[in-house]
Each structure stands twice: as C-alpha cells, then as structure tokens.
Design a protein around this motif. Structure first.
Motif, PDB file in Angstrom:
ATOM      1  N   ASP A 125       0.806  -1.226   0.000  1.00  0.00           N
ATOM      2  CA  ASP A 125       0.000   0.000   0.000  1.00  0.00           C
ATOM      3  C   ASP A 125       0.840   1.277   0.000  1.00  0.00           C
ATOM      4  OD1 ASP A 125       1.031  -0.361   2.500  1.00  0.00           O
ATOM      5  OD2 ASP A 125      -0.811   0.123   3.567  1.00  0.00           O
ATOM      6  N   GLU A 185       1.990   4.748  -0.987  1.00  0.00           N
ATOM      7  CA  GLU A 185       1.476   5.933  -1.669  1.00  0.00           C
ATOM      8  C   GLU A 185       2.599   6.506  -2.532  1.00  0.00           C
ATOM      9  OE1 GLU A 185      -0.349   9.938  -0.087  1.00  0.00           O
ATOM     10  OE2 GLU A 185      -1.260   8.179   0.857  1.00  0.00           O
ATOM     11  N   GLU A 244      -0.016  -7.970   9.777  1.00  0.00           N
ATOM     12  CA  GLU A 244      -0.281  -6.539   9.777  1.00  0.00           C
ATOM     13  C   GLU A 244      -1.770  -6.327   9.562  1.00  0.00           C
ATOM     14  OE1 GLU A 244       1.451  -4.302   6.553  1.00  0.00           O
ATOM     15  OE2 GLU A 244       1.093  -5.903   5.133  1.00  0.00           O
ATOM     16  N   PHE A 245      -2.248  -5.227  10.084  1.00  0.00           N
ATOM     17  CA  PHE A 245      -3.647  -4.859   9.875  1.00  0.00           C
ATOM     18  C   PHE A 245      -3.772  -4.190   8.516  1.00  0.00           C
ATOM     19  CE2 PHE A 245      -3.210  -4.995  14.458  1.00  0.00           C
ATOM     20  CZ  PHE A 245      -4.321  -5.723  14.817  1.00  0.00           C
ATOM     21  N   ILE A 246      -4.821  -4.526   7.804  1.00  0.00           N
ATOM     22  CA  ILE A 246      -5.124  -3.865   6.547  1.00  0.00           C
ATOM     23  C   ILE A 246      -6.201  -2.841   6.852  1.00  0.00           C
ATOM     24  CG2 ILE A 246      -5.990  -4.156   4.203  1.00  0.00           C
ATOM     25  CD1 ILE A 246      -4.940  -7.063   4.387  1.00  0.00           C
ATOM     26  N   GLY A 247      -5.870  -1.574   6.718  1.00  0.00           N
ATOM     27  CA  GLY A 247      -6.829  -0.526   7.055  1.00  0.00           C
ATOM     28  C   GLY A 247      -6.943  -0.352   8.558  1.00  0.00           C
ATOM     29  N   ASP A 248      -8.131  -0.059   9.018  1.00  0.00           N
ATOM     30  CA  ASP A 248      -8.422   0.213  10.422  1.00  0.00           C
ATOM     31  C   ASP A 248      -8.249  -1.056  11.257  1.00  0.00           C
ATOM     32  OD1 ASP A 248      -9.455   0.914  12.874  1.00  0.00           O
ATOM     33  OD2 ASP A 248     -11.366   1.645  12.097  1.00  0.00           O
ATOM     34  N   ASP A 269      -9.496  -1.827  13.953  1.00  0.00           N
ATOM     35  CA  ASP A 269     -10.775  -2.255  14.518  1.00  0.00           C
ATOM     36  C   ASP A 269     -11.578  -3.112  13.543  1.00  0.00           C
ATOM     37  OD1 ASP A 269     -10.295  -1.030  16.930  1.00  0.00           O
ATOM     38  OD2 ASP A 269     -11.214   0.854  16.323  1.00  0.00           O
ATOM     39  N   GLY A 270     -11.185  -3.114  12.260  1.00  0.00           N
ATOM     40  CA  GLY A 270     -11.882  -3.914  11.257  1.00  0.00           C
ATOM     41  C   GLY A 270     -11.460  -5.375  11.243  1.00  0.00           C
ATOM     42  N   ASP A 289      -9.105  -6.956   9.778  1.00  0.00           N
ATOM     43  CA  ASP A 289      -8.655  -7.521   8.518  1.00  0.00           C
ATOM     44  C   ASP A 289      -7.133  -7.643   8.601  1.00  0.00           C
ATOM     45  OD1 ASP A 289      -8.609  -8.480   5.958  1.00  0.00           O
ATOM     46  OD2 ASP A 289      -9.093  -6.561   5.000  1.00  0.00           O
ATOM     47  N   ASP A 334      -3.347  -9.384   7.358  1.00  0.00           N
ATOM     48  CA  ASP A 334      -2.550 -10.033   6.334  1.00  0.00           C
ATOM     49  C   ASP A 334      -1.450 -10.767   7.098  1.00  0.00           C
ATOM     50  OD1 ASP A 334      -1.718 -10.809   3.861  1.00  0.00           O
ATOM     51  OD2 ASP A 334      -0.820  -8.884   3.329  1.00  0.00           O
TER      52      ASP A 334
END
Length: 156
Positions: free
Chosen positions: A73, A75, A136-140, A142-143, A145, A147
C-alpha cells in the motif's frame, strides 16, 4: 433539571455516541492477532515468510531483509504491488502494545519508488518463538482484517 442529572445525561450520551461510532475501539483481539511471543529474539525471526497471495519477506541474520510484493500500500509508488521488490534493514523492537510494531523496517530500495532510506514500516509478531508468524492490519485495526505471513520451514 439539576446539574448532577444534566452531567449524568451528557456522560451517557457521549458514551453511547463514542461506542456506536467506534471511537473507543474494540477491546477483544481479532482472530489471528496474538500477543507477542515471550522471550522473542531476532534469531527466532530469521527466515522466509509468505502470505497466501505469495508475497514474501525474508529476514536475514545480519539484520537485512528482502521482500517481494510488500509493502503493498505504498502511496506514490508506481507499478504492480505484487511485482514490487524491496530491501533494507530490520530490527526487533520493544513494541508491547497491539498498535506497536515489534519488527521495524527501514527500506534502502523499493523497485518502483525512491525510498532512499527514508521509508519505514513495521509488522507485528504472533505465534511462538519456535513458530512465529508476522501479521499486519489492513486498514483500520478495529476492522480485524489481517494479512499474515507464515514462516516457511527452516532448512537445517
């Protein structure tokens, strides 16, 4: 309305609003999110890890690493994330909070971006000292998700 009742009403409204919008976050671990293994050393982490999407991360004994397809991800990066290669240095840190990164990375080179040693990332460790995995968390966070990178069996 007296001040005490007004204050209690305000606290109740704020608590309900924060709880329903996620401002307090979750308070239970996600499936696959585990505490850091006790007594973990850098030597315990050396090896090659892969995700189900065949992204790989190799942690070397000398503190260097190479990766393919990670980080995905970035940027400002060009090119396809799954073909991205990168290298740099890694270290085990004293991260003790679920949002800390106990393994931190400094990128010297990323194939489709000028890293110049100025890009850093991190990843969490779960499992055990004998069989660690990286996630690792993808996004928030708290979601829930995640990887997950699972270590390939070591060749002795």
């Amino acid at each position: 309305m007296n001040q005490r009742l007004f204050g209690l009403t305000c606290v109740l409204i704020l608590t309900v609003a924060a709880g329903t919008t996620g401002c307090f976050g979750r308070y239970s671990p996600c499936p696959g999110e585990e505490p850091h293994p006790e007594g973990l050393t850098p030597h315990d982490l050396v090896g090659t890890y892969r995700t189900t999407a065949n992204r790989s991360l190799t942690l070397n004994q000398d503190g260097s690493f190479t990766t393919t397809g990670w980080p995905s991800d970035l940027e400002g990066a060009t090119g396809e994330p799954e073909r991205r290669t990168a290298s740099g240095t890694w270290e085990l840190t004293a991260g003790d909070d679920r949002l800390d990164w106990p393994v931190s990375f400094t990128f010297d080179e990323i194939s489709d971006m000028d890293a110049g040693g100025g890009y850093g990332a991190g990843i969490n460790v779960g499992g055990s000292r004998e069989n660690p995995h990286l996630f690792e968390f993808i996004g928030d966070p708290d979601g829930c998700d995640l990887d997950t990178f699972k270590r390939e069996p070591r060749a002795y």
